[in-house]
Motif scaffolding. Structure first.
Motif, mmCIF file in Angstrom:
data_model
loop_
_atom_site.group_PDB
_atom_site.id
_atom_site.type_symbol
_atom_site.label_atom_id
_atom_site.label_comp_id
_atom_site.label_asym_id
_atom_site.label_seq_id
_atom_site.Cartn_x
_atom_site.Cartn_y
_atom_site.Cartn_z
ATOM 1 N N CYS A 30 0.845 -1.197 0.000
ATOM 2 C CA CYS A 30 0.000 0.000 0.000
ATOM 3 C C CYS A 30 0.875 1.240 0.000
ATOM 4 C CB CYS A 30 -0.917 0.020 1.225
ATOM 5 S SG CYS A 30 -0.060 0.153 2.803
ATOM 6 N N ALA A 31 0.294 2.325 -0.492
ATOM 7 C CA ALA A 31 0.834 3.662 -0.223
ATOM 8 C C ALA A 31 0.026 4.162 0.957
ATOM 9 C CB ALA A 31 0.633 4.573 -1.419
ATOM 10 N N SER A 32 0.622 5.035 1.771
ATOM 11 C CA SER A 32 -0.133 5.439 2.942
ATOM 12 C C SER A 32 0.334 6.754 3.539
ATOM 13 C CB SER A 32 -0.062 4.351 4.008
ATOM 14 O OG SER A 32 -0.793 4.726 5.159
ATOM 15 N N THR A 33 -0.640 7.482 4.072
ATOM 16 C CA THR A 33 -0.322 8.649 4.883
ATOM 17 C C THR A 33 -0.075 8.225 6.333
ATOM 18 O OG1 THR A 33 -2.680 9.043 5.271
ATOM 19 C CG2 THR A 33 -1.668 10.214 3.416
ATOM 20 N N GLY A 34 -0.174 6.920 6.603
ATOM 21 C CA GLY A 34 0.182 6.408 7.924
ATOM 22 C C GLY A 34 -0.709 5.297 8.439
ATOM 23 N N ILE A 83 5.530 5.249 2.259
ATOM 24 C CA ILE A 83 5.057 6.396 3.035
ATOM 25 C C ILE A 83 5.855 7.641 2.652
ATOM 26 C CG2 ILE A 83 4.195 5.086 5.015
ATOM 27 C CD1 ILE A 83 6.873 5.633 6.414
ATOM 28 N N PRO A 84 5.208 8.816 2.717
ATOM 29 C CA PRO A 84 5.927 10.053 2.395
ATOM 30 C C PRO A 84 6.912 10.389 3.518
ATOM 31 C CG PRO A 84 3.635 10.540 2.983
ATOM 32 C CD PRO A 84 3.792 9.054 3.048
ATOM 33 N N GLU A 85 8.167 10.511 3.155
ATOM 34 C CA GLU A 85 9.215 10.749 4.154
ATOM 35 C C GLU A 85 8.934 12.004 4.969
ATOM 36 O OE1 GLU A 85 12.991 11.950 2.650
ATOM 37 O OE2 GLU A 85 14.088 11.111 4.366
ATOM 38 N N GLY A 86 8.967 11.857 6.283
ATOM 39 C CA GLY A 86 8.821 13.010 7.176
ATOM 40 C C GLY A 86 7.403 13.521 7.341
ATOM 41 N N LYS A 87 6.441 12.885 6.684
ATOM 42 C CA LYS A 87 5.085 13.430 6.713
ATOM 43 C C LYS A 87 4.070 12.455 7.299
ATOM 44 C CE LYS A 87 5.754 17.506 4.824
ATOM 45 N NZ LYS A 87 5.435 18.749 5.569
ATOM 46 N N ILE A 88 4.553 11.491 8.082
ATOM 47 C CA ILE A 88 3.568 10.660 8.773
ATOM 48 C C ILE A 88 3.769 10.772 10.285
ATOM 49 C CG2 ILE A 88 3.818 9.047 6.803
ATOM 50 C CD1 ILE A 88 4.131 6.794 8.837
ATOM 51 N N ALA A 89 2.657 10.657 10.988
ATOM 52 C CA ALA A 89 2.687 10.830 12.446
ATOM 53 C C ALA A 89 3.510 9.720 13.092
ATOM 54 C CB ALA A 89 1.265 10.829 12.988
ATOM 55 N N MET A 90 4.174 10.072 14.192
ATOM 56 C CA MET A 90 5.143 9.178 14.808
ATOM 57 C C MET A 90 4.545 7.840 15.256
ATOM 58 S SD MET A 90 7.932 10.257 17.654
ATOM 59 C CE MET A 90 6.730 10.367 18.958
ATOM 60 N N GLY A 91 3.355 7.879 15.807
ATOM 61 C CA GLY A 91 2.718 6.645 16.271
ATOM 62 C C GLY A 91 2.524 5.648 15.133
ATOM 63 N N LYS A 92 2.168 6.172 13.978
ATOM 64 C CA LYS A 92 1.892 5.304 12.821
ATOM 65 C C LYS A 92 3.181 4.663 12.312
ATOM 66 C CE LYS A 92 -1.786 8.553 11.757
ATOM 67 N NZ LYS A 92 -2.404 9.501 10.813
ATOM 68 N N LEU A 93 4.237 5.453 12.294
ATOM 69 C CA LEU A 93 5.545 4.933 11.876
ATOM 70 C C LEU A 93 6.004 3.846 12.852
ATOM 71 C CD1 LEU A 93 7.892 5.148 9.889
ATOM 72 C CD2 LEU A 93 8.886 6.926 11.348
ATOM 73 N N ASN A 147 4.982 12.541 -2.145
ATOM 74 C CA ASN A 147 3.779 12.526 -1.308
ATOM 75 C C ASN A 147 2.956 11.257 -1.526
ATOM 76 O OD1 ASN A 147 2.324 12.937 -3.700
ATOM 77 N ND2 ASN A 147 2.267 15.159 -3.423
ATOM 78 N N PHE A 148 1.822 11.191 -0.835
ATOM 79 C CA PHE A 148 0.959 10.006 -0.926
ATOM 80 C C PHE A 148 0.553 9.713 -2.368
ATOM 81 C CE2 PHE A 148 -3.253 8.344 -1.645
ATOM 82 C CZ PHE A 148 -3.201 7.124 -0.989
ATOM 83 N N ASP A 149 0.174 10.763 -3.090
ATOM 84 C CA ASP A 149 -0.358 10.562 -4.443
ATOM 85 C C ASP A 149 0.682 9.917 -5.360
ATOM 86 O OD1 ASP A 149 -2.952 11.989 -3.939
ATOM 87 O OD2 ASP A 149 -1.571 13.646 -3.576
ATOM 88 N N GLN A 150 1.925 10.340 -5.206
ATOM 89 C CA GLN A 150 3.001 9.728 -5.999
ATOM 90 C C GLN A 150 3.203 8.274 -5.577
ATOM 91 O OE1 GLN A 150 5.497 13.092 -4.741
ATOM 92 N NE2 GLN A 150 6.193 13.271 -6.858
ATOM 93 N N GLY A 151 3.138 8.029 -4.286
ATOM 94 C CA GLY A 151 3.258 6.661 -3.775
ATOM 95 C C GLY A 151 2.164 5.763 -4.325
ATOM 96 N N MET A 152 0.963 6.308 -4.377
ATOM 97 C CA MET A 152 -0.186 5.531 -4.870
ATOM 98 C C MET A 152 0.003 5.126 -6.328
ATOM 99 S SD MET A 152 -3.028 4.353 -3.618
ATOM 100 C CE MET A 152 -3.170 2.906 -4.635
ATOM 101 N N GLU A 153 0.482 6.069 -7.138
ATOM 102 C CA GLU A 153 0.725 5.747 -8.552
ATOM 103 C C GLU A 153 1.775 4.650 -8.682
ATOM 104 O OE1 GLU A 153 -1.189 6.511 -11.065
ATOM 105 O OE2 GLU A 153 -2.320 7.563 -9.508
#
Ligand code: AN7
Length: 379
Positions: A87-91, A112-122, A138-144
Motif C-alpha cells: 500500500c501507499a499510505s499517509t500512515g 510512506i511520504p518521508e517526514g510526513k507521517i505521524a510518529m505513532g503510525k511509523l 507525497n501520498f499521491d506519488q506513492g499511490m501511482e
C-alpha cells in the motif's frame, strides 16, 4: 456469555453481508464494534437542539477505521494465495496493513511520504514488521507507484482501490443503524481518498434496501440478495465530507498538486474514489466543505477537553465541520448527527503536545508541601 458467542470481529459478525464463505480463513484482530458516544457538553455550547454522536473508530486494534477494511482485504488476499500486500499510505493504512499481514504471516510493503507521517503510525509499521519504503514524495506519488508495481510484482494492493476494503468498512454503517435503530439524519466524515465515505454509503444503502425503498447500489457480492438482520430503516443519511483547506481537491474541483495540512492523514491531493464520492454526494443530497488547519486543531482540542475523547487531527475535521454547519443552520435543529472519528489521538503525539503549550503542567520537587502548593495554586 457462552464462548461461541464472544465477539471475534466484524467479518464473523456480518458474515452474511460480506464476501466470505464458511471455510474462508479469516484474518482478524477483533476489529469493529466501536463505541457510538453521544456528546454531552459540545451540543450545549452550540445552543442548538441537536443530537451529536461520535463513532470512535480510533478504538480499533491498530487505532483507526482502516482495520475494518484491512481484515477483509487481507482475508481475501490470503484466500487467493497471496504472500504479500502493498500500500501507499499517509500512515494509518500502513499500520493496519502491517498488523494484518503479521497476523496472516505474510509480508507487508508500505510506501510512506518521508517526514510526513505521524510518529505513532511509523512506530506501528516498524513494530509489526512491515518493509517500509519512505519515498521522497507525497501520498499521491506513492499511490501511482503502487498501482504500477502491482501490475507485475506478486503483491496485492490493500489501498481502498481494493473493493474488499470498502466491503469491510461498510460495516460501520451497520453498527450505527443497529445502535440508533435507524440511520442518522447526517453523517459527517473527514475525506482523503474518499474510500470511507463511499463505504459508509454502501452500508447505509444495503440497510435501506431491507425495507424495500429504492436503492441505487446493491452489494457487489450477493447481487442485492442480502437482507440486513438489524434494525429496519428505509432512510439513509445526508453524507457530508470535510477536507483540510490545504488539501481539498473536492472543493477545488480537481486534483491538488502539492497538498499540505497538519492533518497528515488526509494530505491527499488526488483522491482514488473521486467519482464514487461525487455520486455519494449527489445521491445523499450531501456536500463537501473545508476547514483551515487552525479550525481542525481547535476542534480536536475541544473534543478532548469538553468530552474526554482524543482523536487525531484528521478525524477532528468531522466534528469541526459539523459544529460549523450546525451553527449556521445547514444542519437543522432536531437533527441526529453522527461524526466518524477515524483515528486515535495517540497516533500523533507531536501535534498534540505542540498545541498544548499552555497545558496546566508544573515541575515541582518530590515533596508533600510542593504538591499541596501546586494543588492550591490550581484550584
Ligand atoms: C485518520 O492511511 O489514506 O477518505 O493512507 O487515516 O477513506 O481516504 C488515511 C486516510 C480520514 C481519510 N481519517 O479516509 C492512509 C489514508 C484518517 C485517515 C482518512 C484517513 P479516506
Amino acid at each position: 456469555m457462552p464462548f461461541r458467542d464472544r465477539y471475534t470481529g466484524l467479518v464473523n459478525r456480518y458474515r452474511d453481508h460480506l464476501p466470505v464463505n464458511d471455510d474462508t480463513r479469516i484474518i482478524g484482530l477483533g476489529e469493529g464494534n466501536t463505541p457510538l458516544i453521544r456528546l454531552k457538553n459540545i451540543p450545549r455550547t452550540l445552543g442548538k437542539d441537536v443530537d451529536i454522536y461520535v463513532k470512535y473508530e480510533g478504538l480499533n486494534p491498530t487505532g483507526s477505521f482502516k482495520d475494518r477494511g484491512m481484515t477483509m482485504a487481507v482475508t481475501h488476499a490470503v484466500d487467493e494465495g497471496s504472500n504479500a500486500v502493498i500500500c501507499a499510505s499517509t500512515g494509518n493504512t500502513s499500520a493496519s496493513a502491517a498488523a494484518y499481514a503479521a497476523r496472516a504471516g505474510i509480508t507487508a510493503f508500505v510506501l510512506i511520504p518521508e517526514g510526513k507521517i505521524a510518529m505513532g503510525k511509523l512506530a506501528q509499521a516498524m513494530m509489526y514488521g512491515a518493509v517500509i519504503m519512505q519515498i521522497r514524495g507525497n501520498f499521491d506519488q506513492g499511490m501511482e507507484l503502487v498501482k504500477q508495481v502491482a501490475e507485475t510484482a506478486p503483491v496485492t494492493i490493500v489501498n481502498s482501490v481494493n473493493p474488499y476494503r470498502l466491503q469491510g468498512q461498510k460495516t460501520a454503517a451497520f453498527e450505527i443503524i443497529e445502535e440508533l435503530g435507524r440511520a442518522p439524519d447526517y453523517h459527517c466524515l473527514p475525506v482523503g481518498n474518499a474510500g470511507n465515505i463511499t463505504a459508509h454509503w454502501i452500508g447505509y444503502s444495503e440497510c435501506a434496501a431491507t425495507s424495500g425503498k429504492e436503492v441505487t447500489r446493491a452489494c457487489n457480492f450477493c447481487s442485492g440478495q442480502c437482507r440486513f438482520a438489524g434494525a429496519v430503516t428505509g432512510s439513509r443519511p445526508v453524507m457530508v465530507g470535510y477536507q483540510a483547506s490545504g488539501s481539498a481537491p473536492f472543493l477545488r474541483g480537481g486534483p491538488v498538486e502539492d497538498p499540505d495540512t497538519v492533518a497528515t492523514a488526509i494530505r491527499i491531493g488526488n483522491p482514488q474514489s473521486w467519482q464514487q464520492a461525487w455520486t455519494v454526494q449527489e445521491e445523499s443530497g450531501g456536500w463537501f466543505d473545508e476547514l483551515e488547519d487552525s479550525e481542525i486543531l481547535q476542534a480536536q482540542k475541544l473534543l478532548s477537553e469538553k468530552e474526554g475523547i482524543f482523536c487525531e487531527p484528521a478525524s477532528a475535521a468531522s466534528i469541526g465541520g459539523a459544529m460549523r454547519d450546525i451553527r449556521n443552520g445547514r444542519i437543522p435543529e432536531g437533527s441526529t448527527v453522527v461524526c466518524t472519528l477515524t483515528g486515535n489521538g495517540l497516533k500523533d503525539p507531536d501535534t498534540a503536545i505542540d498545541q498544548c503549550r499552555d497545558a496546566r503542567m508544573v515541575t515541582i520537587d518530590a515533596e508533600l508541601t510542593s504538591v499541596k502548593k501546586a494543588i492550591l495554586d490550581e484550584m
